[in-house]
Structures are given as C-alpha cells and as structure tokens.
Write a protein that holds these residues in place. Structure first.
Motif, PDB file in Angstrom:
ATOM      1  N   ARG A 299     -34.157 -82.327 -57.618  1.00  0.00           N
ATOM      2  CA  ARG A 299     -33.207 -81.967 -56.551  1.00  0.00           C
ATOM      3  C   ARG A 299     -33.552 -82.690 -55.258  1.00  0.00           C
ATOM      4  O   ARG A 299     -32.661 -83.172 -54.542  1.00  0.00           O
ATOM      5  N   ALA A 300     -34.844 -82.743 -54.942  1.00  0.00           N
ATOM      6  CA  ALA A 300     -35.258 -83.408 -53.707  1.00  0.00           C
ATOM      7  C   ALA A 300     -34.860 -84.883 -53.731  1.00  0.00           C
ATOM      8  O   ALA A 300     -34.368 -85.428 -52.740  1.00  0.00           O
ATOM      9  N   VAL A 301     -35.070 -85.538 -54.867  1.00  0.00           N
ATOM     10  CA  VAL A 301     -34.700 -86.947 -54.975  1.00  0.00           C
ATOM     11  C   VAL A 301     -33.187 -87.119 -54.847  1.00  0.00           C
ATOM     12  O   VAL A 301     -32.704 -88.025 -54.148  1.00  0.00           O
ATOM     13  N   ARG A 302     -32.411 -86.258 -55.494  1.00  0.00           N
ATOM     14  CA  ARG A 302     -30.945 -86.374 -55.398  1.00  0.00           C
ATOM     15  C   ARG A 302     -30.475 -86.189 -53.961  1.00  0.00           C
ATOM     16  O   ARG A 302     -29.564 -86.901 -53.500  1.00  0.00           O
ATOM     17  N   LEU A 303     -31.077 -85.260 -53.252  1.00  0.00           N
ATOM     18  CA  LEU A 303     -30.711 -85.067 -51.847  1.00  0.00           C
ATOM     19  C   LEU A 303     -31.023 -86.316 -51.028  1.00  0.00           C
ATOM     20  O   LEU A 303     -30.230 -86.714 -50.162  1.00  0.00           O
ATOM     21  N   LEU A 304     -32.167 -86.932 -51.283  1.00  0.00           N
ATOM     22  CA  LEU A 304     -32.508 -88.155 -50.548  1.00  0.00           C
ATOM     23  C   LEU A 304     -31.538 -89.279 -50.868  1.00  0.00           C
ATOM     24  O   LEU A 304     -31.151 -90.047 -49.981  1.00  0.00           O
ATOM     25  N   MET A 305     -31.147 -89.384 -52.130  1.00  0.00           N
ATOM     26  CA  MET A 305     -30.190 -90.429 -52.501  1.00  0.00           C
ATOM     27  C   MET A 305     -28.859 -90.233 -51.765  1.00  0.00           C
ATOM     28  O   MET A 305     -28.229 -91.192 -51.315  1.00  0.00           O
ATOM     29  N   ARG A 306     -28.450 -88.970 -51.641  1.00  0.00           N
ATOM     30  CA  ARG A 306     -27.224 -88.684 -50.897  1.00  0.00           C
ATOM     31  C   ARG A 306     -27.388 -89.056 -49.426  1.00  0.00           C
ATOM     32  O   ARG A 306     -26.497 -89.645 -48.813  1.00  0.00           O
ATOM     33  N   LYS A 307     -28.536 -88.723 -48.863  1.00  0.00           N
ATOM     34  CA  LYS A 307     -28.781 -89.085 -47.468  1.00  0.00           C
ATOM     35  C   LYS A 307     -28.745 -90.601 -47.279  1.00  0.00           C
ATOM     36  O   LYS A 307     -28.154 -91.110 -46.323  1.00  0.00           O
ATOM     37  N   LEU A 308     -29.400 -91.316 -48.186  1.00  0.00           N
ATOM     38  CA  LEU A 308     -29.457 -92.765 -48.054  1.00  0.00           C
ATOM     39  C   LEU A 308     -28.084 -93.424 -48.221  1.00  0.00           C
ATOM     40  O   LEU A 308     -27.832 -94.501 -47.694  1.00  0.00           O
ATOM     41  N   SER A 309     -27.190 -92.757 -48.960  1.00  0.00           N
ATOM     42  CA  SER A 309     -25.843 -93.295 -49.140  1.00  0.00           C
ATOM     43  C   SER A 309     -24.894 -92.878 -48.018  1.00  0.00           C
ATOM     44  O   SER A 309     -23.737 -93.308 -47.987  1.00  0.00           O
ATOM     45  N   GLY A 310     -25.392 -92.036 -47.114  1.00  0.00           N
ATOM     46  CA  GLY A 310     -24.561 -91.573 -46.016  1.00  0.00           C
ATOM     47  C   GLY A 310     -23.708 -90.368 -46.345  1.00  0.00           C
ATOM     48  O   GLY A 310     -22.883 -89.943 -45.525  1.00  0.00           O
ATOM     49  N   ALA A 311     -23.878 -89.790 -47.532  1.00  0.00           N
ATOM     50  CA  ALA A 311     -23.096 -88.612 -47.921  1.00  0.00           C
ATOM     51  C   ALA A 311     -23.660 -87.363 -47.251  1.00  0.00           C
ATOM     52  O   ALA A 311     -24.853 -87.286 -46.967  1.00  0.00           O
ATOM     53  N   PRO A 312     -22.829 -86.354 -46.977  1.00  0.00           N
ATOM     54  CA  PRO A 312     -23.320 -85.122 -46.367  1.00  0.00           C
ATOM     55  C   PRO A 312     -24.223 -84.361 -47.338  1.00  0.00           C
ATOM     56  O   PRO A 312     -24.041 -84.421 -48.562  1.00  0.00           O
ATOM     57  N   VAL A 313     -25.211 -83.640 -46.793  1.00  0.00           N
ATOM     58  CA  VAL A 313     -26.120 -82.830 -47.608  1.00  0.00           C
ATOM     59  C   VAL A 313     -26.184 -81.426 -47.007  1.00  0.00           C
ATOM     60  O   VAL A 313     -25.995 -81.242 -45.805  1.00  0.00           O
TER      61      VAL A 313
END
Length: 334
Positions: A299-313
């Motif tokens: 989950r932590a990695v998926r959240l970081l990937m979303r952050k790096l793509s500019g998607a809201p978390v």
C-alpha cells in the motif's frame, strides 16, 4: 552548478567513490562516507539534478528503517521485503536507510536526489522526522499514524481497533479480568504510534465493558516471559485472559504459563496481535488479529506511485482489523 567531480575533489576521493557513498550500491568505509557527506553539504551538491528536473527521476524509493532498541527485526524484514517486491513491480529499486534516528538519512536523500520518494517506518506520535518531510518536496508515506497526520499520506493497520477487537472477543467469552502484554518498554518511552494506539483501544474497550485490566510492557526473552507470568498471577489472581502485542514473546509466554500449571485455554485465554502465519504456526495456534505486513508495504508503495504521478492520495489509510479464532481462547471457566 556543482558537479560530482567537485564533491570528489573536496572529499579527496574519486568520483566513483562519491557515487557509491551516496547510492549505497557498494560498501564504503564510514570515514570516507562521512567525508563525502560533509563535502555534499558544504557544496550544496544535488545528485542528477538535471535528470530529476526532466521528470525521469532516480527510479529509487528510500525506505527508512531505524534500527532502534525494541525493534523486532523479523517484522521489519517482512515489511522491507514487501516494499522491495512492490517497488520492483513498478520498476523501482529500494535504498535502505537504517540510521538510529533516520533524520540524517532522509535529509541526505532529500538534498542529493538519491531517491524519488521515501517510506518512513517506526513512526512516533511526535516524530522528529516528519517536520523534515513536510518541509521538503520529497514525496513520502509514513507507515504509522502520528498524533498530527495532517498533510501526510499515512498508512497503517488500525491498531486502536485491533486492541478493541481483542477485548470485545474476550468479553463475549465472559472474561472479566484481562491484561495486555505489550511491546518492550523503550517502544512506549519513545511514544511509538502503533503501540500507543493499541493500548488506547485495549483500555477503552476494557473500560466500556467494565473489565479489570492492566497493561504491562515486556522484553522479548524467555526470562522476561517467566518473570512477567509470575507477576501477572501474583498481582491479578483473578486473571483469565491475556492479549499479547509482542511477537517474540508468544511461545515463551505460553511455555511460562504452562510451567506454572496454567492451562491454555482452560484457565487462561490468550489472544495475539501479530502476522497471521505467526499465530497459526505457534506451538499452540493463537487466536489473533492479523498484522498484514506485506499489504502495508505494498500500500505504501502504491501511494508513492500515485504521488509521483501527480494523482491525488488520501490522508490516512487505516487497514481494517480481522480476528481469527484458534485454539488459544475459550469461554471463561471452560
């Protein structure tokens, strides 16, 4: 712009040594690493700044795992493996930061561009690393929920609910005197978030059901288990149920009670908060609330990937709790 050759010249080493010292990809002596870090700070060097600005990033995630007293290494190992596995699925490598306080490593990552983002573990309620993360542009995800999580994309098991769920289960079985055998004392001294929140849930549910309760931190050795069982039976003679939030103590505690001729679950029901495979493989399979280490890392990695793509978390993500009944609990007096 400061170049890696400038850092090498200031530190008195080769450019490749600077690269290895900053990336951790090859062993470098502590003295050399300190010289390189000092040169980096003095010169204001930022690694691969042009590449990061171009949006390609380092393809590396940092994982801050401070090896502090009271840390159970197998738990952190399982978490680290899950982070590495999930990161590789996203074509990222993982840089491990193990400094005792973690601030120096996180600061170095933020200043040099060694990693695109960082996952922080062993989060305290008032963690000194978090202001540093808030002040930098480095995307981060703490595994753990501090006292003030605003502005942080945290993820963790709902440990307060885990403590409540254990007590609810024992109360339904008719137990009226319960104890929580907790993590080592130093974990509570530094106000580690997950341990504190589990205590809150345990005591809140015990009060709600009007149970007599006690919370006892404990070390992780067999002598610790022996001394604690004797103390419990001496101070709480009507005790019929125990919740354990201290993974290395599970089998030693069972052995210590049995040596005192306390039958589990006939005389004493035992519930654990630990990974499900650990509870199932215990010498006496334990009723437990599962700690999903692998899911937390993923989950932590998926959240970081979303952050790096500019998607809201989301702000704080609390994984739901689930209790599995096994052989270690029974109705009071059965």
């Amino acid at each position: 712009m400061v170049k890696i050759t400038d850092v090498a010249r200031r530190a008195g080493v080769s450019p490749s040594t600077v690269s290895y010292a900053l990336s951790g990809k090859r062993p470098i002596s502590d003295a050399t690493r300190r010289r390189v870090q000092a040169a980096v700070h003095e010169l204001g060097y930022r690694a691969d700044a042009g590449r990061v600005r171009a949006g390609r990033g380092s393809k590396v995630l940092a994982l801050a795992v401070p090896m502090r007293p009271g840390i159970h290494v197998p738990v952190m190992t399982r978490l680290a493996v899950s982070v590495v596995t999930a990161a590789r699925a996203h074509d990222h490598d993982v840089l491990l930061l193990t400094q005792g306080d973690g601030e120096e490593g996180i600061g170095r990552v933020a200043e040099t561009g060694l990693a695109d983002a960082v996952i922080v573990t062993d989060v305290q309620l008032h963690d000194p690393r978090l202001p540093l993360l808030r002040s930098r542009s480095l995307p981060s995800v703490p595994i753990g929920v501090p006292a003030e999580p605003e502005g942080l994309a945290c993820v963790d098991l709902d440990f307060r609910a885990a403590g409540e769920l254990c007590v609810e289960h024992l109360a339904r079985l008719g137990h009226r005197v319960v104890a929580l055998v907790g993590s080592p004392p130093e974990v509570y001294v530094r106000r580690t978030a997950f341990a504190r929140r589990l205590v809150e849930g345990f005591t809140s549910a015990a009060d709600r059901h009007r149970l007599t309760s006690a919370v006892l931190p404990c070390g992780t050795g067999r002598e610790d288990a022996r001394a604690l069982t004797e103390r419990l039976l001496r101070e709480l003679p009507a005790l019929t149920a125990v919740v354990v939030h201290n993974e290395p103590l599970l089998d030693p505690l069972t052995d210590a009670f049995e040596r005192l001729e306390v039958r589990i679950p006939g005389d004493l029901s035992l519930t654990a908060v630990c990974p499900a495979p650990v509870a199932a493989a215990a010498r006496l399979p334990l009723t437990s609330v599962a700690v999903p280490s692998a899911e937390l890392g993923a989950r932590a990695v998926r959240l970081l990937m979303r952050k790096l793509s500019g998607a809201p978390v989301p702000g704080a993500t609390l994984l739901p709790t689930r209790l599995t009944e096994r052989a270690s609990t029974a109705p009071r007096g059965v």
